[in-house]
Design a protein around this motif. Structure first.
Motif, PDB file in Angstrom:
ATOM      1  N   PRO A  10       0.821  -1.217   0.000  1.00 31.25           N
ATOM      2  CA  PRO A  10       0.000   0.000   0.000  1.00 31.25           C
ATOM      3  C   PRO A  10       0.853   1.265   0.000  1.00 31.25           C
ATOM      4  O   PRO A  10       0.835   2.045   0.934  1.00 31.25           O
ATOM      5  CB  PRO A  10      -0.811  -0.142   1.289  1.00 31.25           C
ATOM      6  N   THR A  11       1.614   1.425  -1.034  1.00 27.31           N
ATOM      7  CA  THR A  11       2.439   2.632  -1.184  1.00 27.31           C
ATOM      8  C   THR A  11       1.902   3.430  -2.358  1.00 27.31           C
ATOM      9  O   THR A  11       1.094   2.930  -3.140  1.00 27.31           O
ATOM     10  CB  THR A  11       3.910   2.270  -1.468  1.00 27.31           C
ATOM     11  N   PRO A  12       2.366   4.648  -2.514  1.00 21.17           N
ATOM     12  CA  PRO A  12       1.942   5.426  -3.679  1.00 21.17           C
ATOM     13  C   PRO A  12       2.372   4.807  -5.011  1.00 21.17           C
ATOM     14  O   PRO A  12       1.907   5.212  -6.054  1.00 21.17           O
ATOM     15  CB  PRO A  12       2.638   6.777  -3.474  1.00 21.17           C
ATOM     16  N   TYR A  13       3.245   3.823  -4.960  1.00 26.08           N
ATOM     17  CA  TYR A  13       3.800   3.229  -6.176  1.00 26.08           C
ATOM     18  C   TYR A  13       2.999   2.061  -6.717  1.00 26.08           C
ATOM     19  O   TYR A  13       3.282   1.563  -7.798  1.00 26.08           O
ATOM     20  CB  TYR A  13       5.240   2.781  -5.937  1.00 26.08           C
ATOM     21  N   TRP A  14       2.008   1.571  -5.984  1.00 31.86           N
ATOM     22  CA  TRP A  14       1.336   0.352  -6.423  1.00 31.86           C
ATOM     23  C   TRP A  14       0.642   0.539  -7.765  1.00 31.86           C
ATOM     24  O   TRP A  14       0.655  -0.351  -8.601  1.00 31.86           O
ATOM     25  CB  TRP A  14       0.369  -0.175  -5.354  1.00 31.86           C
ATOM     26  N   ARG A  15       0.055   1.692  -7.995  1.00 32.75           N
ATOM     27  CA  ARG A  15      -0.691   1.891  -9.245  1.00 32.75           C
ATOM     28  C   ARG A  15       0.245   1.919 -10.453  1.00 32.75           C
ATOM     29  O   ARG A  15      -0.046   1.308 -11.481  1.00 32.75           O
ATOM     30  CB  ARG A  15      -1.538   3.159  -9.178  1.00 32.75           C
ATOM     31  N   THR A  16       1.362   2.628 -10.357  1.00 26.26           N
ATOM     32  CA  THR A  16       2.282   2.658 -11.498  1.00 26.26           C
ATOM     33  C   THR A  16       2.912   1.289 -11.732  1.00 26.26           C
ATOM     34  O   THR A  16       3.172   0.917 -12.879  1.00 26.26           O
ATOM     35  CB  THR A  16       3.375   3.730 -11.313  1.00 26.26           C
ATOM     36  N   ARG A  17       3.126   0.548 -10.675  1.00 31.87           N
ATOM     37  CA  ARG A  17       3.645  -0.812 -10.839  1.00 31.87           C
ATOM     38  C   ARG A  17       2.601  -1.708 -11.500  1.00 31.87           C
ATOM     39  O   ARG A  17       2.935  -2.563 -12.311  1.00 31.87           O
ATOM     40  CB  ARG A  17       4.096  -1.369  -9.495  1.00 31.87           C
ATOM     41  N   TRP A  18       1.349  -1.514 -11.144  1.00 30.96           N
ATOM     42  CA  TRP A  18       0.270  -2.270 -11.788  1.00 30.96           C
ATOM     43  C   TRP A  18       0.229  -1.970 -13.283  1.00 30.96           C
ATOM     44  O   TRP A  18       0.137  -2.873 -14.112  1.00 30.96           O
ATOM     45  CB  TRP A  18      -1.070  -1.936 -11.131  1.00 30.96           C
ATOM     46  N   ILE A  19       0.293  -0.709 -13.628  1.00 33.45           N
ATOM     47  CA  ILE A  19       0.234  -0.306 -15.038  1.00 33.45           C
ATOM     48  C   ILE A  19       1.403  -0.911 -15.811  1.00 33.45           C
ATOM     49  O   ILE A  19       1.221  -1.436 -16.911  1.00 33.45           O
ATOM     50  CB  ILE A  19       0.205   1.234 -15.158  1.00 33.45           C
ATOM     51  N   GLY A  20       2.582  -0.877 -15.233  1.00 30.41           N
ATOM     52  CA  GLY A  20       3.747  -1.491 -15.875  1.00 30.41           C
ATOM     53  C   GLY A  20       3.576  -2.985 -16.057  1.00 30.41           C
ATOM     54  O   GLY A  20       3.893  -3.539 -17.119  1.00 30.41           O
ATOM     55  N   LEU A  21       3.057  -3.646 -15.043  1.00 27.81           N
ATOM     56  CA  LEU A  21       2.838  -5.092 -15.113  1.00 27.81           C
ATOM     57  C   LEU A  21       1.830  -5.437 -16.204  1.00 27.81           C
ATOM     58  O   LEU A  21       2.057  -6.336 -17.019  1.00 27.81           O
ATOM     59  CB  LEU A  21       2.351  -5.603 -13.749  1.00 27.81           C
ATOM     60  N   VAL A  22       0.741  -4.697 -16.257  1.00 24.54           N
ATOM     61  CA  VAL A  22      -0.293  -4.946 -17.272  1.00 24.54           C
ATOM     62  C   VAL A  22       0.269  -4.710 -18.675  1.00 24.54           C
ATOM     63  O   VAL A  22       0.020  -5.505 -19.593  1.00 24.54           O
ATOM     64  CB  VAL A  22      -1.530  -4.067 -16.994  1.00 24.54           C
ATOM     65  N   ALA A  23       1.028  -3.649 -18.844  1.00 30.66           N
ATOM     66  CA  ALA A  23       1.624  -3.368 -20.161  1.00 30.66           C
ATOM     67  C   ALA A  23       2.583  -4.489 -20.566  1.00 30.66           C
ATOM     68  O   ALA A  23       2.589  -4.920 -21.723  1.00 30.66           O
ATOM     69  CB  ALA A  23       2.334  -2.023 -20.144  1.00 30.66           C
ATOM     70  N   LEU A  24       3.368  -4.969 -19.629  1.00 35.26           N
ATOM     71  CA  LEU A  24       4.286  -6.073 -19.928  1.00 35.26           C
ATOM     72  C   LEU A  24       3.523  -7.351 -20.285  1.00 35.26           C
ATOM     73  O   LEU A  24       3.921  -8.069 -21.217  1.00 35.26           O
ATOM     74  CB  LEU A  24       5.203  -6.344 -18.742  1.00 35.26           C
ATOM     75  N   LEU A  25       2.453  -7.634 -19.556  1.00 33.73           N
ATOM     76  CA  LEU A  25       1.681  -8.848 -19.853  1.00 33.73           C
ATOM     77  C   LEU A  25       1.169  -8.837 -21.290  1.00 33.73           C
ATOM     78  O   LEU A  25       1.195  -9.855 -21.976  1.00 33.73           O
ATOM     79  CB  LEU A  25       0.519  -9.008 -18.873  1.00 33.73           C
ATOM     80  N   ARG A  26       0.724  -7.692 -21.763  1.00 35.23           N
ATOM     81  CA  ARG A  26       0.237  -7.628 -23.152  1.00 35.23           C
ATOM     82  C   ARG A  26       1.396  -7.604 -24.143  1.00 35.23           C
ATOM     83  O   ARG A  26       1.267  -8.080 -25.280  1.00 35.23           O
ATOM     84  CB  ARG A  26      -0.676  -6.401 -23.352  1.00 35.23           C
ATOM     85  N   SER A  27       2.529  -7.074 -23.732  1.00 32.29           N
ATOM     86  CA  SER A  27       3.694  -6.992 -24.616  1.00 32.29           C
ATOM     87  C   SER A  27       4.236  -8.355 -25.019  1.00 32.29           C
ATOM     88  O   SER A  27       4.862  -8.486 -26.073  1.00 32.29           O
ATOM     89  CB  SER A  27       4.813  -6.184 -23.954  1.00 32.29           C
ATOM     90  N   VAL A  28       3.994  -9.363 -24.202  1.00 33.10           N
ATOM     91  CA  VAL A  28       4.468 -10.706 -24.551  1.00 33.10           C
ATOM     92  C   VAL A  28       3.968 -11.084 -25.943  1.00 33.10           C
ATOM     93  O   VAL A  28       4.738 -11.505 -26.806  1.00 33.10           O
ATOM     94  CB  VAL A  28       4.016 -11.756 -23.507  1.00 33.10           C
ATOM     95  N   GLY A  29       2.684 -10.914 -26.181  1.00 29.45           N
ATOM     96  CA  GLY A  29       2.104 -11.273 -27.475  1.00 29.45           C
ATOM     97  C   GLY A  29       2.579 -10.384 -28.605  1.00 29.45           C
ATOM     98  O   GLY A  29       2.809 -10.861 -29.728  1.00 29.45           O
TER      99      GLY A  29
END
Length: 162
Positions: free
Chosen positions: A22-41
């Motif tokens: 629960p830090t201010p960074y969780w949202r940007t980390r989520w966005i990065g993770l989601v972008a990476l997940l789609r980048s695989v394809g």
């Protein structure tokens, strides 16, 4: 296979998201993770698919099969694709964070002094999907499911390309 490099970064990003808590960074980390997940394809298509005619054929056939079976696999269409569109195209984050704070107890004694109980359970958090097909699901578990999906998908493409 370059798509496997992206998938390994997905695994690291998943650990990073979990560690952010629960830090201010969780949202940007989520966005990065989601972008990476789609980048695989995307990397599989643009980079790995361009290696040889056999790779191109294997990548295209796997993608045609995935598109032809919509809405399955749901993790691809209802999470990886949908959440990427949410965060990249409209900047709406589908994950939410619940924080549970468990403070220690305070006891007022008859002498007028306050004695604090030093024992307290740690603050915890849980991430969950706010809406959509996976509404209410644990976001970390869903990302792990997405990683497992890509593991299987890439293995099938690799087997077909040789």
């Amino acid at each position: 296979m370059r798509a496997r490099d992206v998938l390994e970064d997905c695994k690291l990003a998943l650990k990073d998201f979990e560690a952010a808590g629960p830090t201010p960074y969780w949202r940007t980390r989520w966005i990065g993770l989601v972008a990476l997940l789609r980048s695989v394809g995307h990397v599989l298509d643009k980079i790995d698919g361009a290696q040889t005619p056999q790779w191109r054929k294997a990548v295209d056939e796997a993608w045609d099969k995935a598109k032809g079976s919509k809405p399955d696999p749901r993790v691809l269409w209802e999470f990886i694709e949908a959440e990427r569109n949410n965060v990249i195209k409209v900047y709406e984050v589908g994950a939410r964070l619940n924080v549970t704070v468990r403070p220690g107890t305070a006891v007022l004694s008859f002498s007028g002094s306050i004695a604090r109980d030093q024992k307290s359970d740690a603050t915890s958090y849980e991430s969950f999907m706010h809406s959509g097909f996976y509404g209410g699901r644990d976001a970390l578990a869903l990302c792990q499911e997405a990683v497992e999906f890509w593991e299987k998908y890439l293995s099938e493409v690799e087997a077909a390309a040789v």
